[in-house]
Each structure stands twice: as structure tokens, then as C-alpha cells.
Write a protein that holds these residues in place. Sequence first.
Motif, PDB file in Angstrom:
ATOM      1  N   GLN A 148       0.814  -1.215   0.000  1.00 52.56           N
ATOM      2  CA  GLN A 148       0.000   0.000   0.000  1.00 52.56           C
ATOM      3  C   GLN A 148       0.848   1.265   0.000  1.00 52.56           C
ATOM      4  N   ASP A 149       2.095   1.166   0.458  1.00 55.65           N
ATOM      5  CA  ASP A 149       2.946   2.363   0.518  1.00 55.65           C
ATOM      6  C   ASP A 149       3.651   2.662  -0.799  1.00 55.65           C
ATOM      7  N   GLY A 150       3.356   1.892  -1.845  1.00 56.78           N
ATOM      8  CA  GLY A 150       3.942   2.155  -3.144  1.00 56.78           C
ATOM      9  C   GLY A 150       5.201   1.373  -3.444  1.00 56.78           C
ATOM     10  N   PHE A 151       5.696   0.611  -2.489  1.00 55.75           N
ATOM     11  CA  PHE A 151       6.869  -0.231  -2.709  1.00 55.75           C
ATOM     12  C   PHE A 151       6.414  -1.613  -3.192  1.00 55.75           C
ATOM     13  N   ALA A 152       7.308  -2.338  -3.838  1.00 53.38           N
ATOM     14  CA  ALA A 152       6.948  -3.651  -4.361  1.00 53.38           C
ATOM     15  C   ALA A 152       8.092  -4.641  -4.180  1.00 53.38           C
ATOM     16  N   PHE A 153       7.714  -5.888  -3.969  1.00 46.53           N
ATOM     17  CA  PHE A 153       8.620  -7.033  -3.945  1.00 46.53           C
ATOM     18  C   PHE A 153       8.276  -7.916  -5.149  1.00 46.53           C
ATOM     19  N   VAL A 154       9.167  -8.843  -5.493  1.00 51.36           N
ATOM     20  CA  VAL A 154       8.807  -9.899  -6.427  1.00 51.36           C
ATOM     21  C   VAL A 154       7.989 -10.914  -5.634  1.00 51.36           C
ATOM     22  N   ASP A 155       6.870 -11.330  -6.207  1.00 51.68           N
ATOM     23  CA  ASP A 155       5.998 -12.295  -5.543  1.00 51.68           C
ATOM     24  C   ASP A 155       6.790 -13.523  -5.099  1.00 51.68           C
ATOM     25  N   ARG A 156       6.617 -13.909  -3.845  1.00 51.15           N
ATOM     26  CA  ARG A 156       7.407 -15.006  -3.277  1.00 51.15           C
ATOM     27  C   ARG A 156       7.247 -16.297  -4.081  1.00 51.15           C
ATOM     28  N   ALA A 157       6.017 -16.619  -4.446  1.00 48.70           N
ATOM     29  CA  ALA A 157       5.770 -17.881  -5.146  1.00 48.70           C
ATOM     30  C   ALA A 157       6.334 -17.883  -6.562  1.00 48.70           C
ATOM     31  N   LYS A 158       6.518 -16.690  -7.139  1.00 46.56           N
ATOM     32  CA  LYS A 158       6.995 -16.576  -8.511  1.00 46.56           C
ATOM     33  C   LYS A 158       8.464 -16.167  -8.604  1.00 46.56           C
ATOM     34  N   PHE A 159       9.116 -16.023  -7.457  1.00 47.28           N
ATOM     35  CA  PHE A 159      10.471 -15.455  -7.460  1.00 47.28           C
ATOM     36  C   PHE A 159      11.431 -16.287  -8.305  1.00 47.28           C
ATOM     37  N   LYS A 160      11.456 -17.600  -8.099  1.00 50.21           N
ATOM     38  CA  LYS A 160      12.410 -18.433  -8.842  1.00 50.21           C
ATOM     39  C   LYS A 160      12.129 -18.378 -10.334  1.00 50.21           C
ATOM     40  N   ALA A 161      10.885 -18.535 -10.730  1.00 49.39           N
ATOM     41  CA  ALA A 161      10.554 -18.556 -12.149  1.00 49.39           C
ATOM     42  C   ALA A 161      10.849 -17.225 -12.820  1.00 49.39           C
ATOM     43  N   GLY A 162      10.558 -16.122 -12.140  1.00 45.72           N
ATOM     44  CA  GLY A 162      10.688 -14.818 -12.767  1.00 45.72           C
ATOM     45  C   GLY A 162      12.052 -14.173 -12.645  1.00 45.72           C
ATOM     46  N   PHE A 163      12.743 -14.428 -11.529  1.00 50.55           N
ATOM     47  CA  PHE A 163      13.990 -13.711 -11.261  1.00 50.55           C
ATOM     48  C   PHE A 163      15.226 -14.586 -11.411  1.00 50.55           C
ATOM     49  N   ALA A 164      15.144 -15.841 -11.001  1.00 44.79           N
ATOM     50  CA  ALA A 164      16.371 -16.646 -10.908  1.00 44.79           C
ATOM     51  C   ALA A 164      16.088 -18.128 -11.129  1.00 44.79           C
ATOM     52  N   HIS A 165      15.541 -18.465 -12.288  1.00 47.88           N
ATOM     53  CA  HIS A 165      15.174 -19.865 -12.514  1.00 47.88           C
ATOM     54  C   HIS A 165      16.384 -20.785 -12.621  1.00 47.88           C
ATOM     55  N   ASP A 166      17.564 -20.212 -12.899  1.00 40.77           N
ATOM     56  CA  ASP A 166      18.770 -21.020 -13.057  1.00 40.77           C
ATOM     57  C   ASP A 166      19.683 -20.947 -11.830  1.00 40.77           C
ATOM     58  N   VAL A 167      19.123 -20.562 -10.702  1.00 37.11           N
ATOM     59  CA  VAL A 167      19.861 -20.477  -9.437  1.00 37.11           C
ATOM     60  C   VAL A 167      19.397 -21.618  -8.531  1.00 37.11           C
ATOM     61  N   SER A 168      20.295 -22.130  -7.702  1.00 40.27           N
ATOM     62  CA  SER A 168      19.939 -23.244  -6.816  1.00 40.27           C
ATOM     63  C   SER A 168      18.798 -22.852  -5.882  1.00 40.27           C
ATOM     64  N   ASP A 169      18.041 -23.844  -5.449  1.00 35.41           N
ATOM     65  CA  ASP A 169      16.904 -23.580  -4.567  1.00 35.41           C
ATOM     66  C   ASP A 169      17.333 -22.877  -3.282  1.00 35.41           C
ATOM     67  N   ALA A 170      18.490 -23.258  -2.742  1.00 37.49           N
ATOM     68  CA  ALA A 170      18.963 -22.642  -1.501  1.00 37.49           C
ATOM     69  C   ALA A 170      19.280 -21.167  -1.716  1.00 37.49           C
ATOM     70  N   ASP A 171      19.945 -20.859  -2.827  1.00 36.65           N
ATOM     71  CA  ASP A 171      20.282 -19.467  -3.112  1.00 36.65           C
ATOM     72  C   ASP A 171      19.039 -18.654  -3.456  1.00 36.65           C
ATOM     73  N   VAL A 172      18.110 -19.273  -4.168  1.00 30.14           N
ATOM     74  CA  VAL A 172      16.862 -18.581  -4.487  1.00 30.14           C
ATOM     75  C   VAL A 172      16.109 -18.226  -3.218  1.00 30.14           C
TER      76      VAL A 172
END
Length: 261
Positions: A148-172
Amino acid sequence: MNKSIRNALLAAAAIGSISQAALAQTASTAQPAKNVVLVHGAFADGSGWRGVYDLLTARGYSVTIVQNPLTSLEDDVAATKRALDRQDGPTILVGHSWGGTVITEAGVDPKVTGLVYVSALSPDAGETTAQQYEGFAPATEFVLDKAQDGFAFVDRAKFKAGFAHDVSDADVAFMRDSQVPINLSAFGTKLKNAAWRTKPSWAVIASEDKAFDQAMLDHMAKRMGAKVTKVSAGHALFMTQPKVVADVIDQAARQTASAAK
């Protein structure tokens, strides 16, 4: 002494001084850049540059990593300028993702001899970051969770697919849980400068980037006249492909020095 002779001597001395200054400036700009400033993008912090940092420092570069507050374009540019002020000579300025917008504005600094865009945004002067997405396919796997304050995160459930699909699960998991949110109003701020208009540019493009349409990345690189390197990687290539990124930065440092000679 005859007045005309004196004036002629003074003029000759002035020309000599100007020539010496010009030669000194040319010699300075012809030196290879030994400084590198790295600027991270949204939803991340500077620690993701560690692999690039290690490779560059091993090659003799002095590397500074900016910690963007991600509160506004002005604040991120100010953080980058503080880093540039600490450099002692020619500098290659590097940005990932949103960091590309930041280096586009901050890169007009006279110490900056080259720009490296790592799957990064590159608006023109008078444009906003948001405008860069117009006319291109939406990044459907890169989903934001807006507060609500205008800031945004990458959706937790979509983080690996959208941001780092080729990174290990632990690092993601660590990246996801250590996100730095960005104030989305920054994407609506018009740039005052476009450093790539006057500085040579390089672009490292991740061919599997899910945060941007590939056509969008290609379009921005072409408009800049950037020298392009493509690598099979996701959006987090600044972490997963440190050697490719470091090699391009090294190339930029050497080629800007050669061009200045």
C-alpha cells in the motif's frame, strides 16, 4: 621590449600552455580504466556482485559496489555519484536491470569512460523507465507484490521462475527472503541525462531473462549502439554468469582506453 613582440611571445606561451594541457588531458583519458563501479537493480542488493567483484579484483581492478536505497531514482543516482566521487581516475560504470536506469543518469560523470548494461534498462533523456516496456510483450512470469505504501517485492511464489530460474533452490530462497523492495514511483521519473548518448556502451543480455521481453532488451541495446554479448542465463546473470560479465567489463576498460589514444 617592443609591444608587438611582447604580445607575440605571450600568445606563443599561451598556446604552449593550452597544448600542454590538452596533451595532459589526452594522456589521462588514454589510460585504461582501472576502476569499476557496480550498481545493482531492484529487489536485490550489492552482495550479488561478489563473483564479478572477485574476478575483477584478481585482474587488478579497483571495484566499488553501490548499495542503492531503491527509494527513488534521485536517491539511487546520489548513491552512485557518491561512489564515483571516490574514484581516482577513469571508471567503468556497470548496472544490472533497474541499475541500468541509474547508470544512464549518473554516467555523465566525467570519470566514467564506458557503460556496461547487464540485462538492464536504458531510457533516453526525457523518458521514464516505465516507457521502455511500451509495445513489448509483458513479462508474465515476473510478478510483483505491491504494498500500500507504493513499494513492491517480487511475488514469493513466482520469485524463482521470474527472477532466478537457473539459481539453486537454496540461493533462491535467500535471495527471495532478502529482497530490497523498490518504490514503484521511480519508474515514472523522467531522466535528465542519457549517458549512453555520449559514452561507449556494452550490453550483456540474458537470453532466458524472464523479467524483460527479449525484443525489449535487443531494442534498447540497438538504440544505444551497444556492443552486445548474449549468454544463456536468467535475470540473475550478474550472479550466475560472473565470468561473462567480468570479461565484458574488462573489454570495456581496454577498448575505451584504445579509443582515447
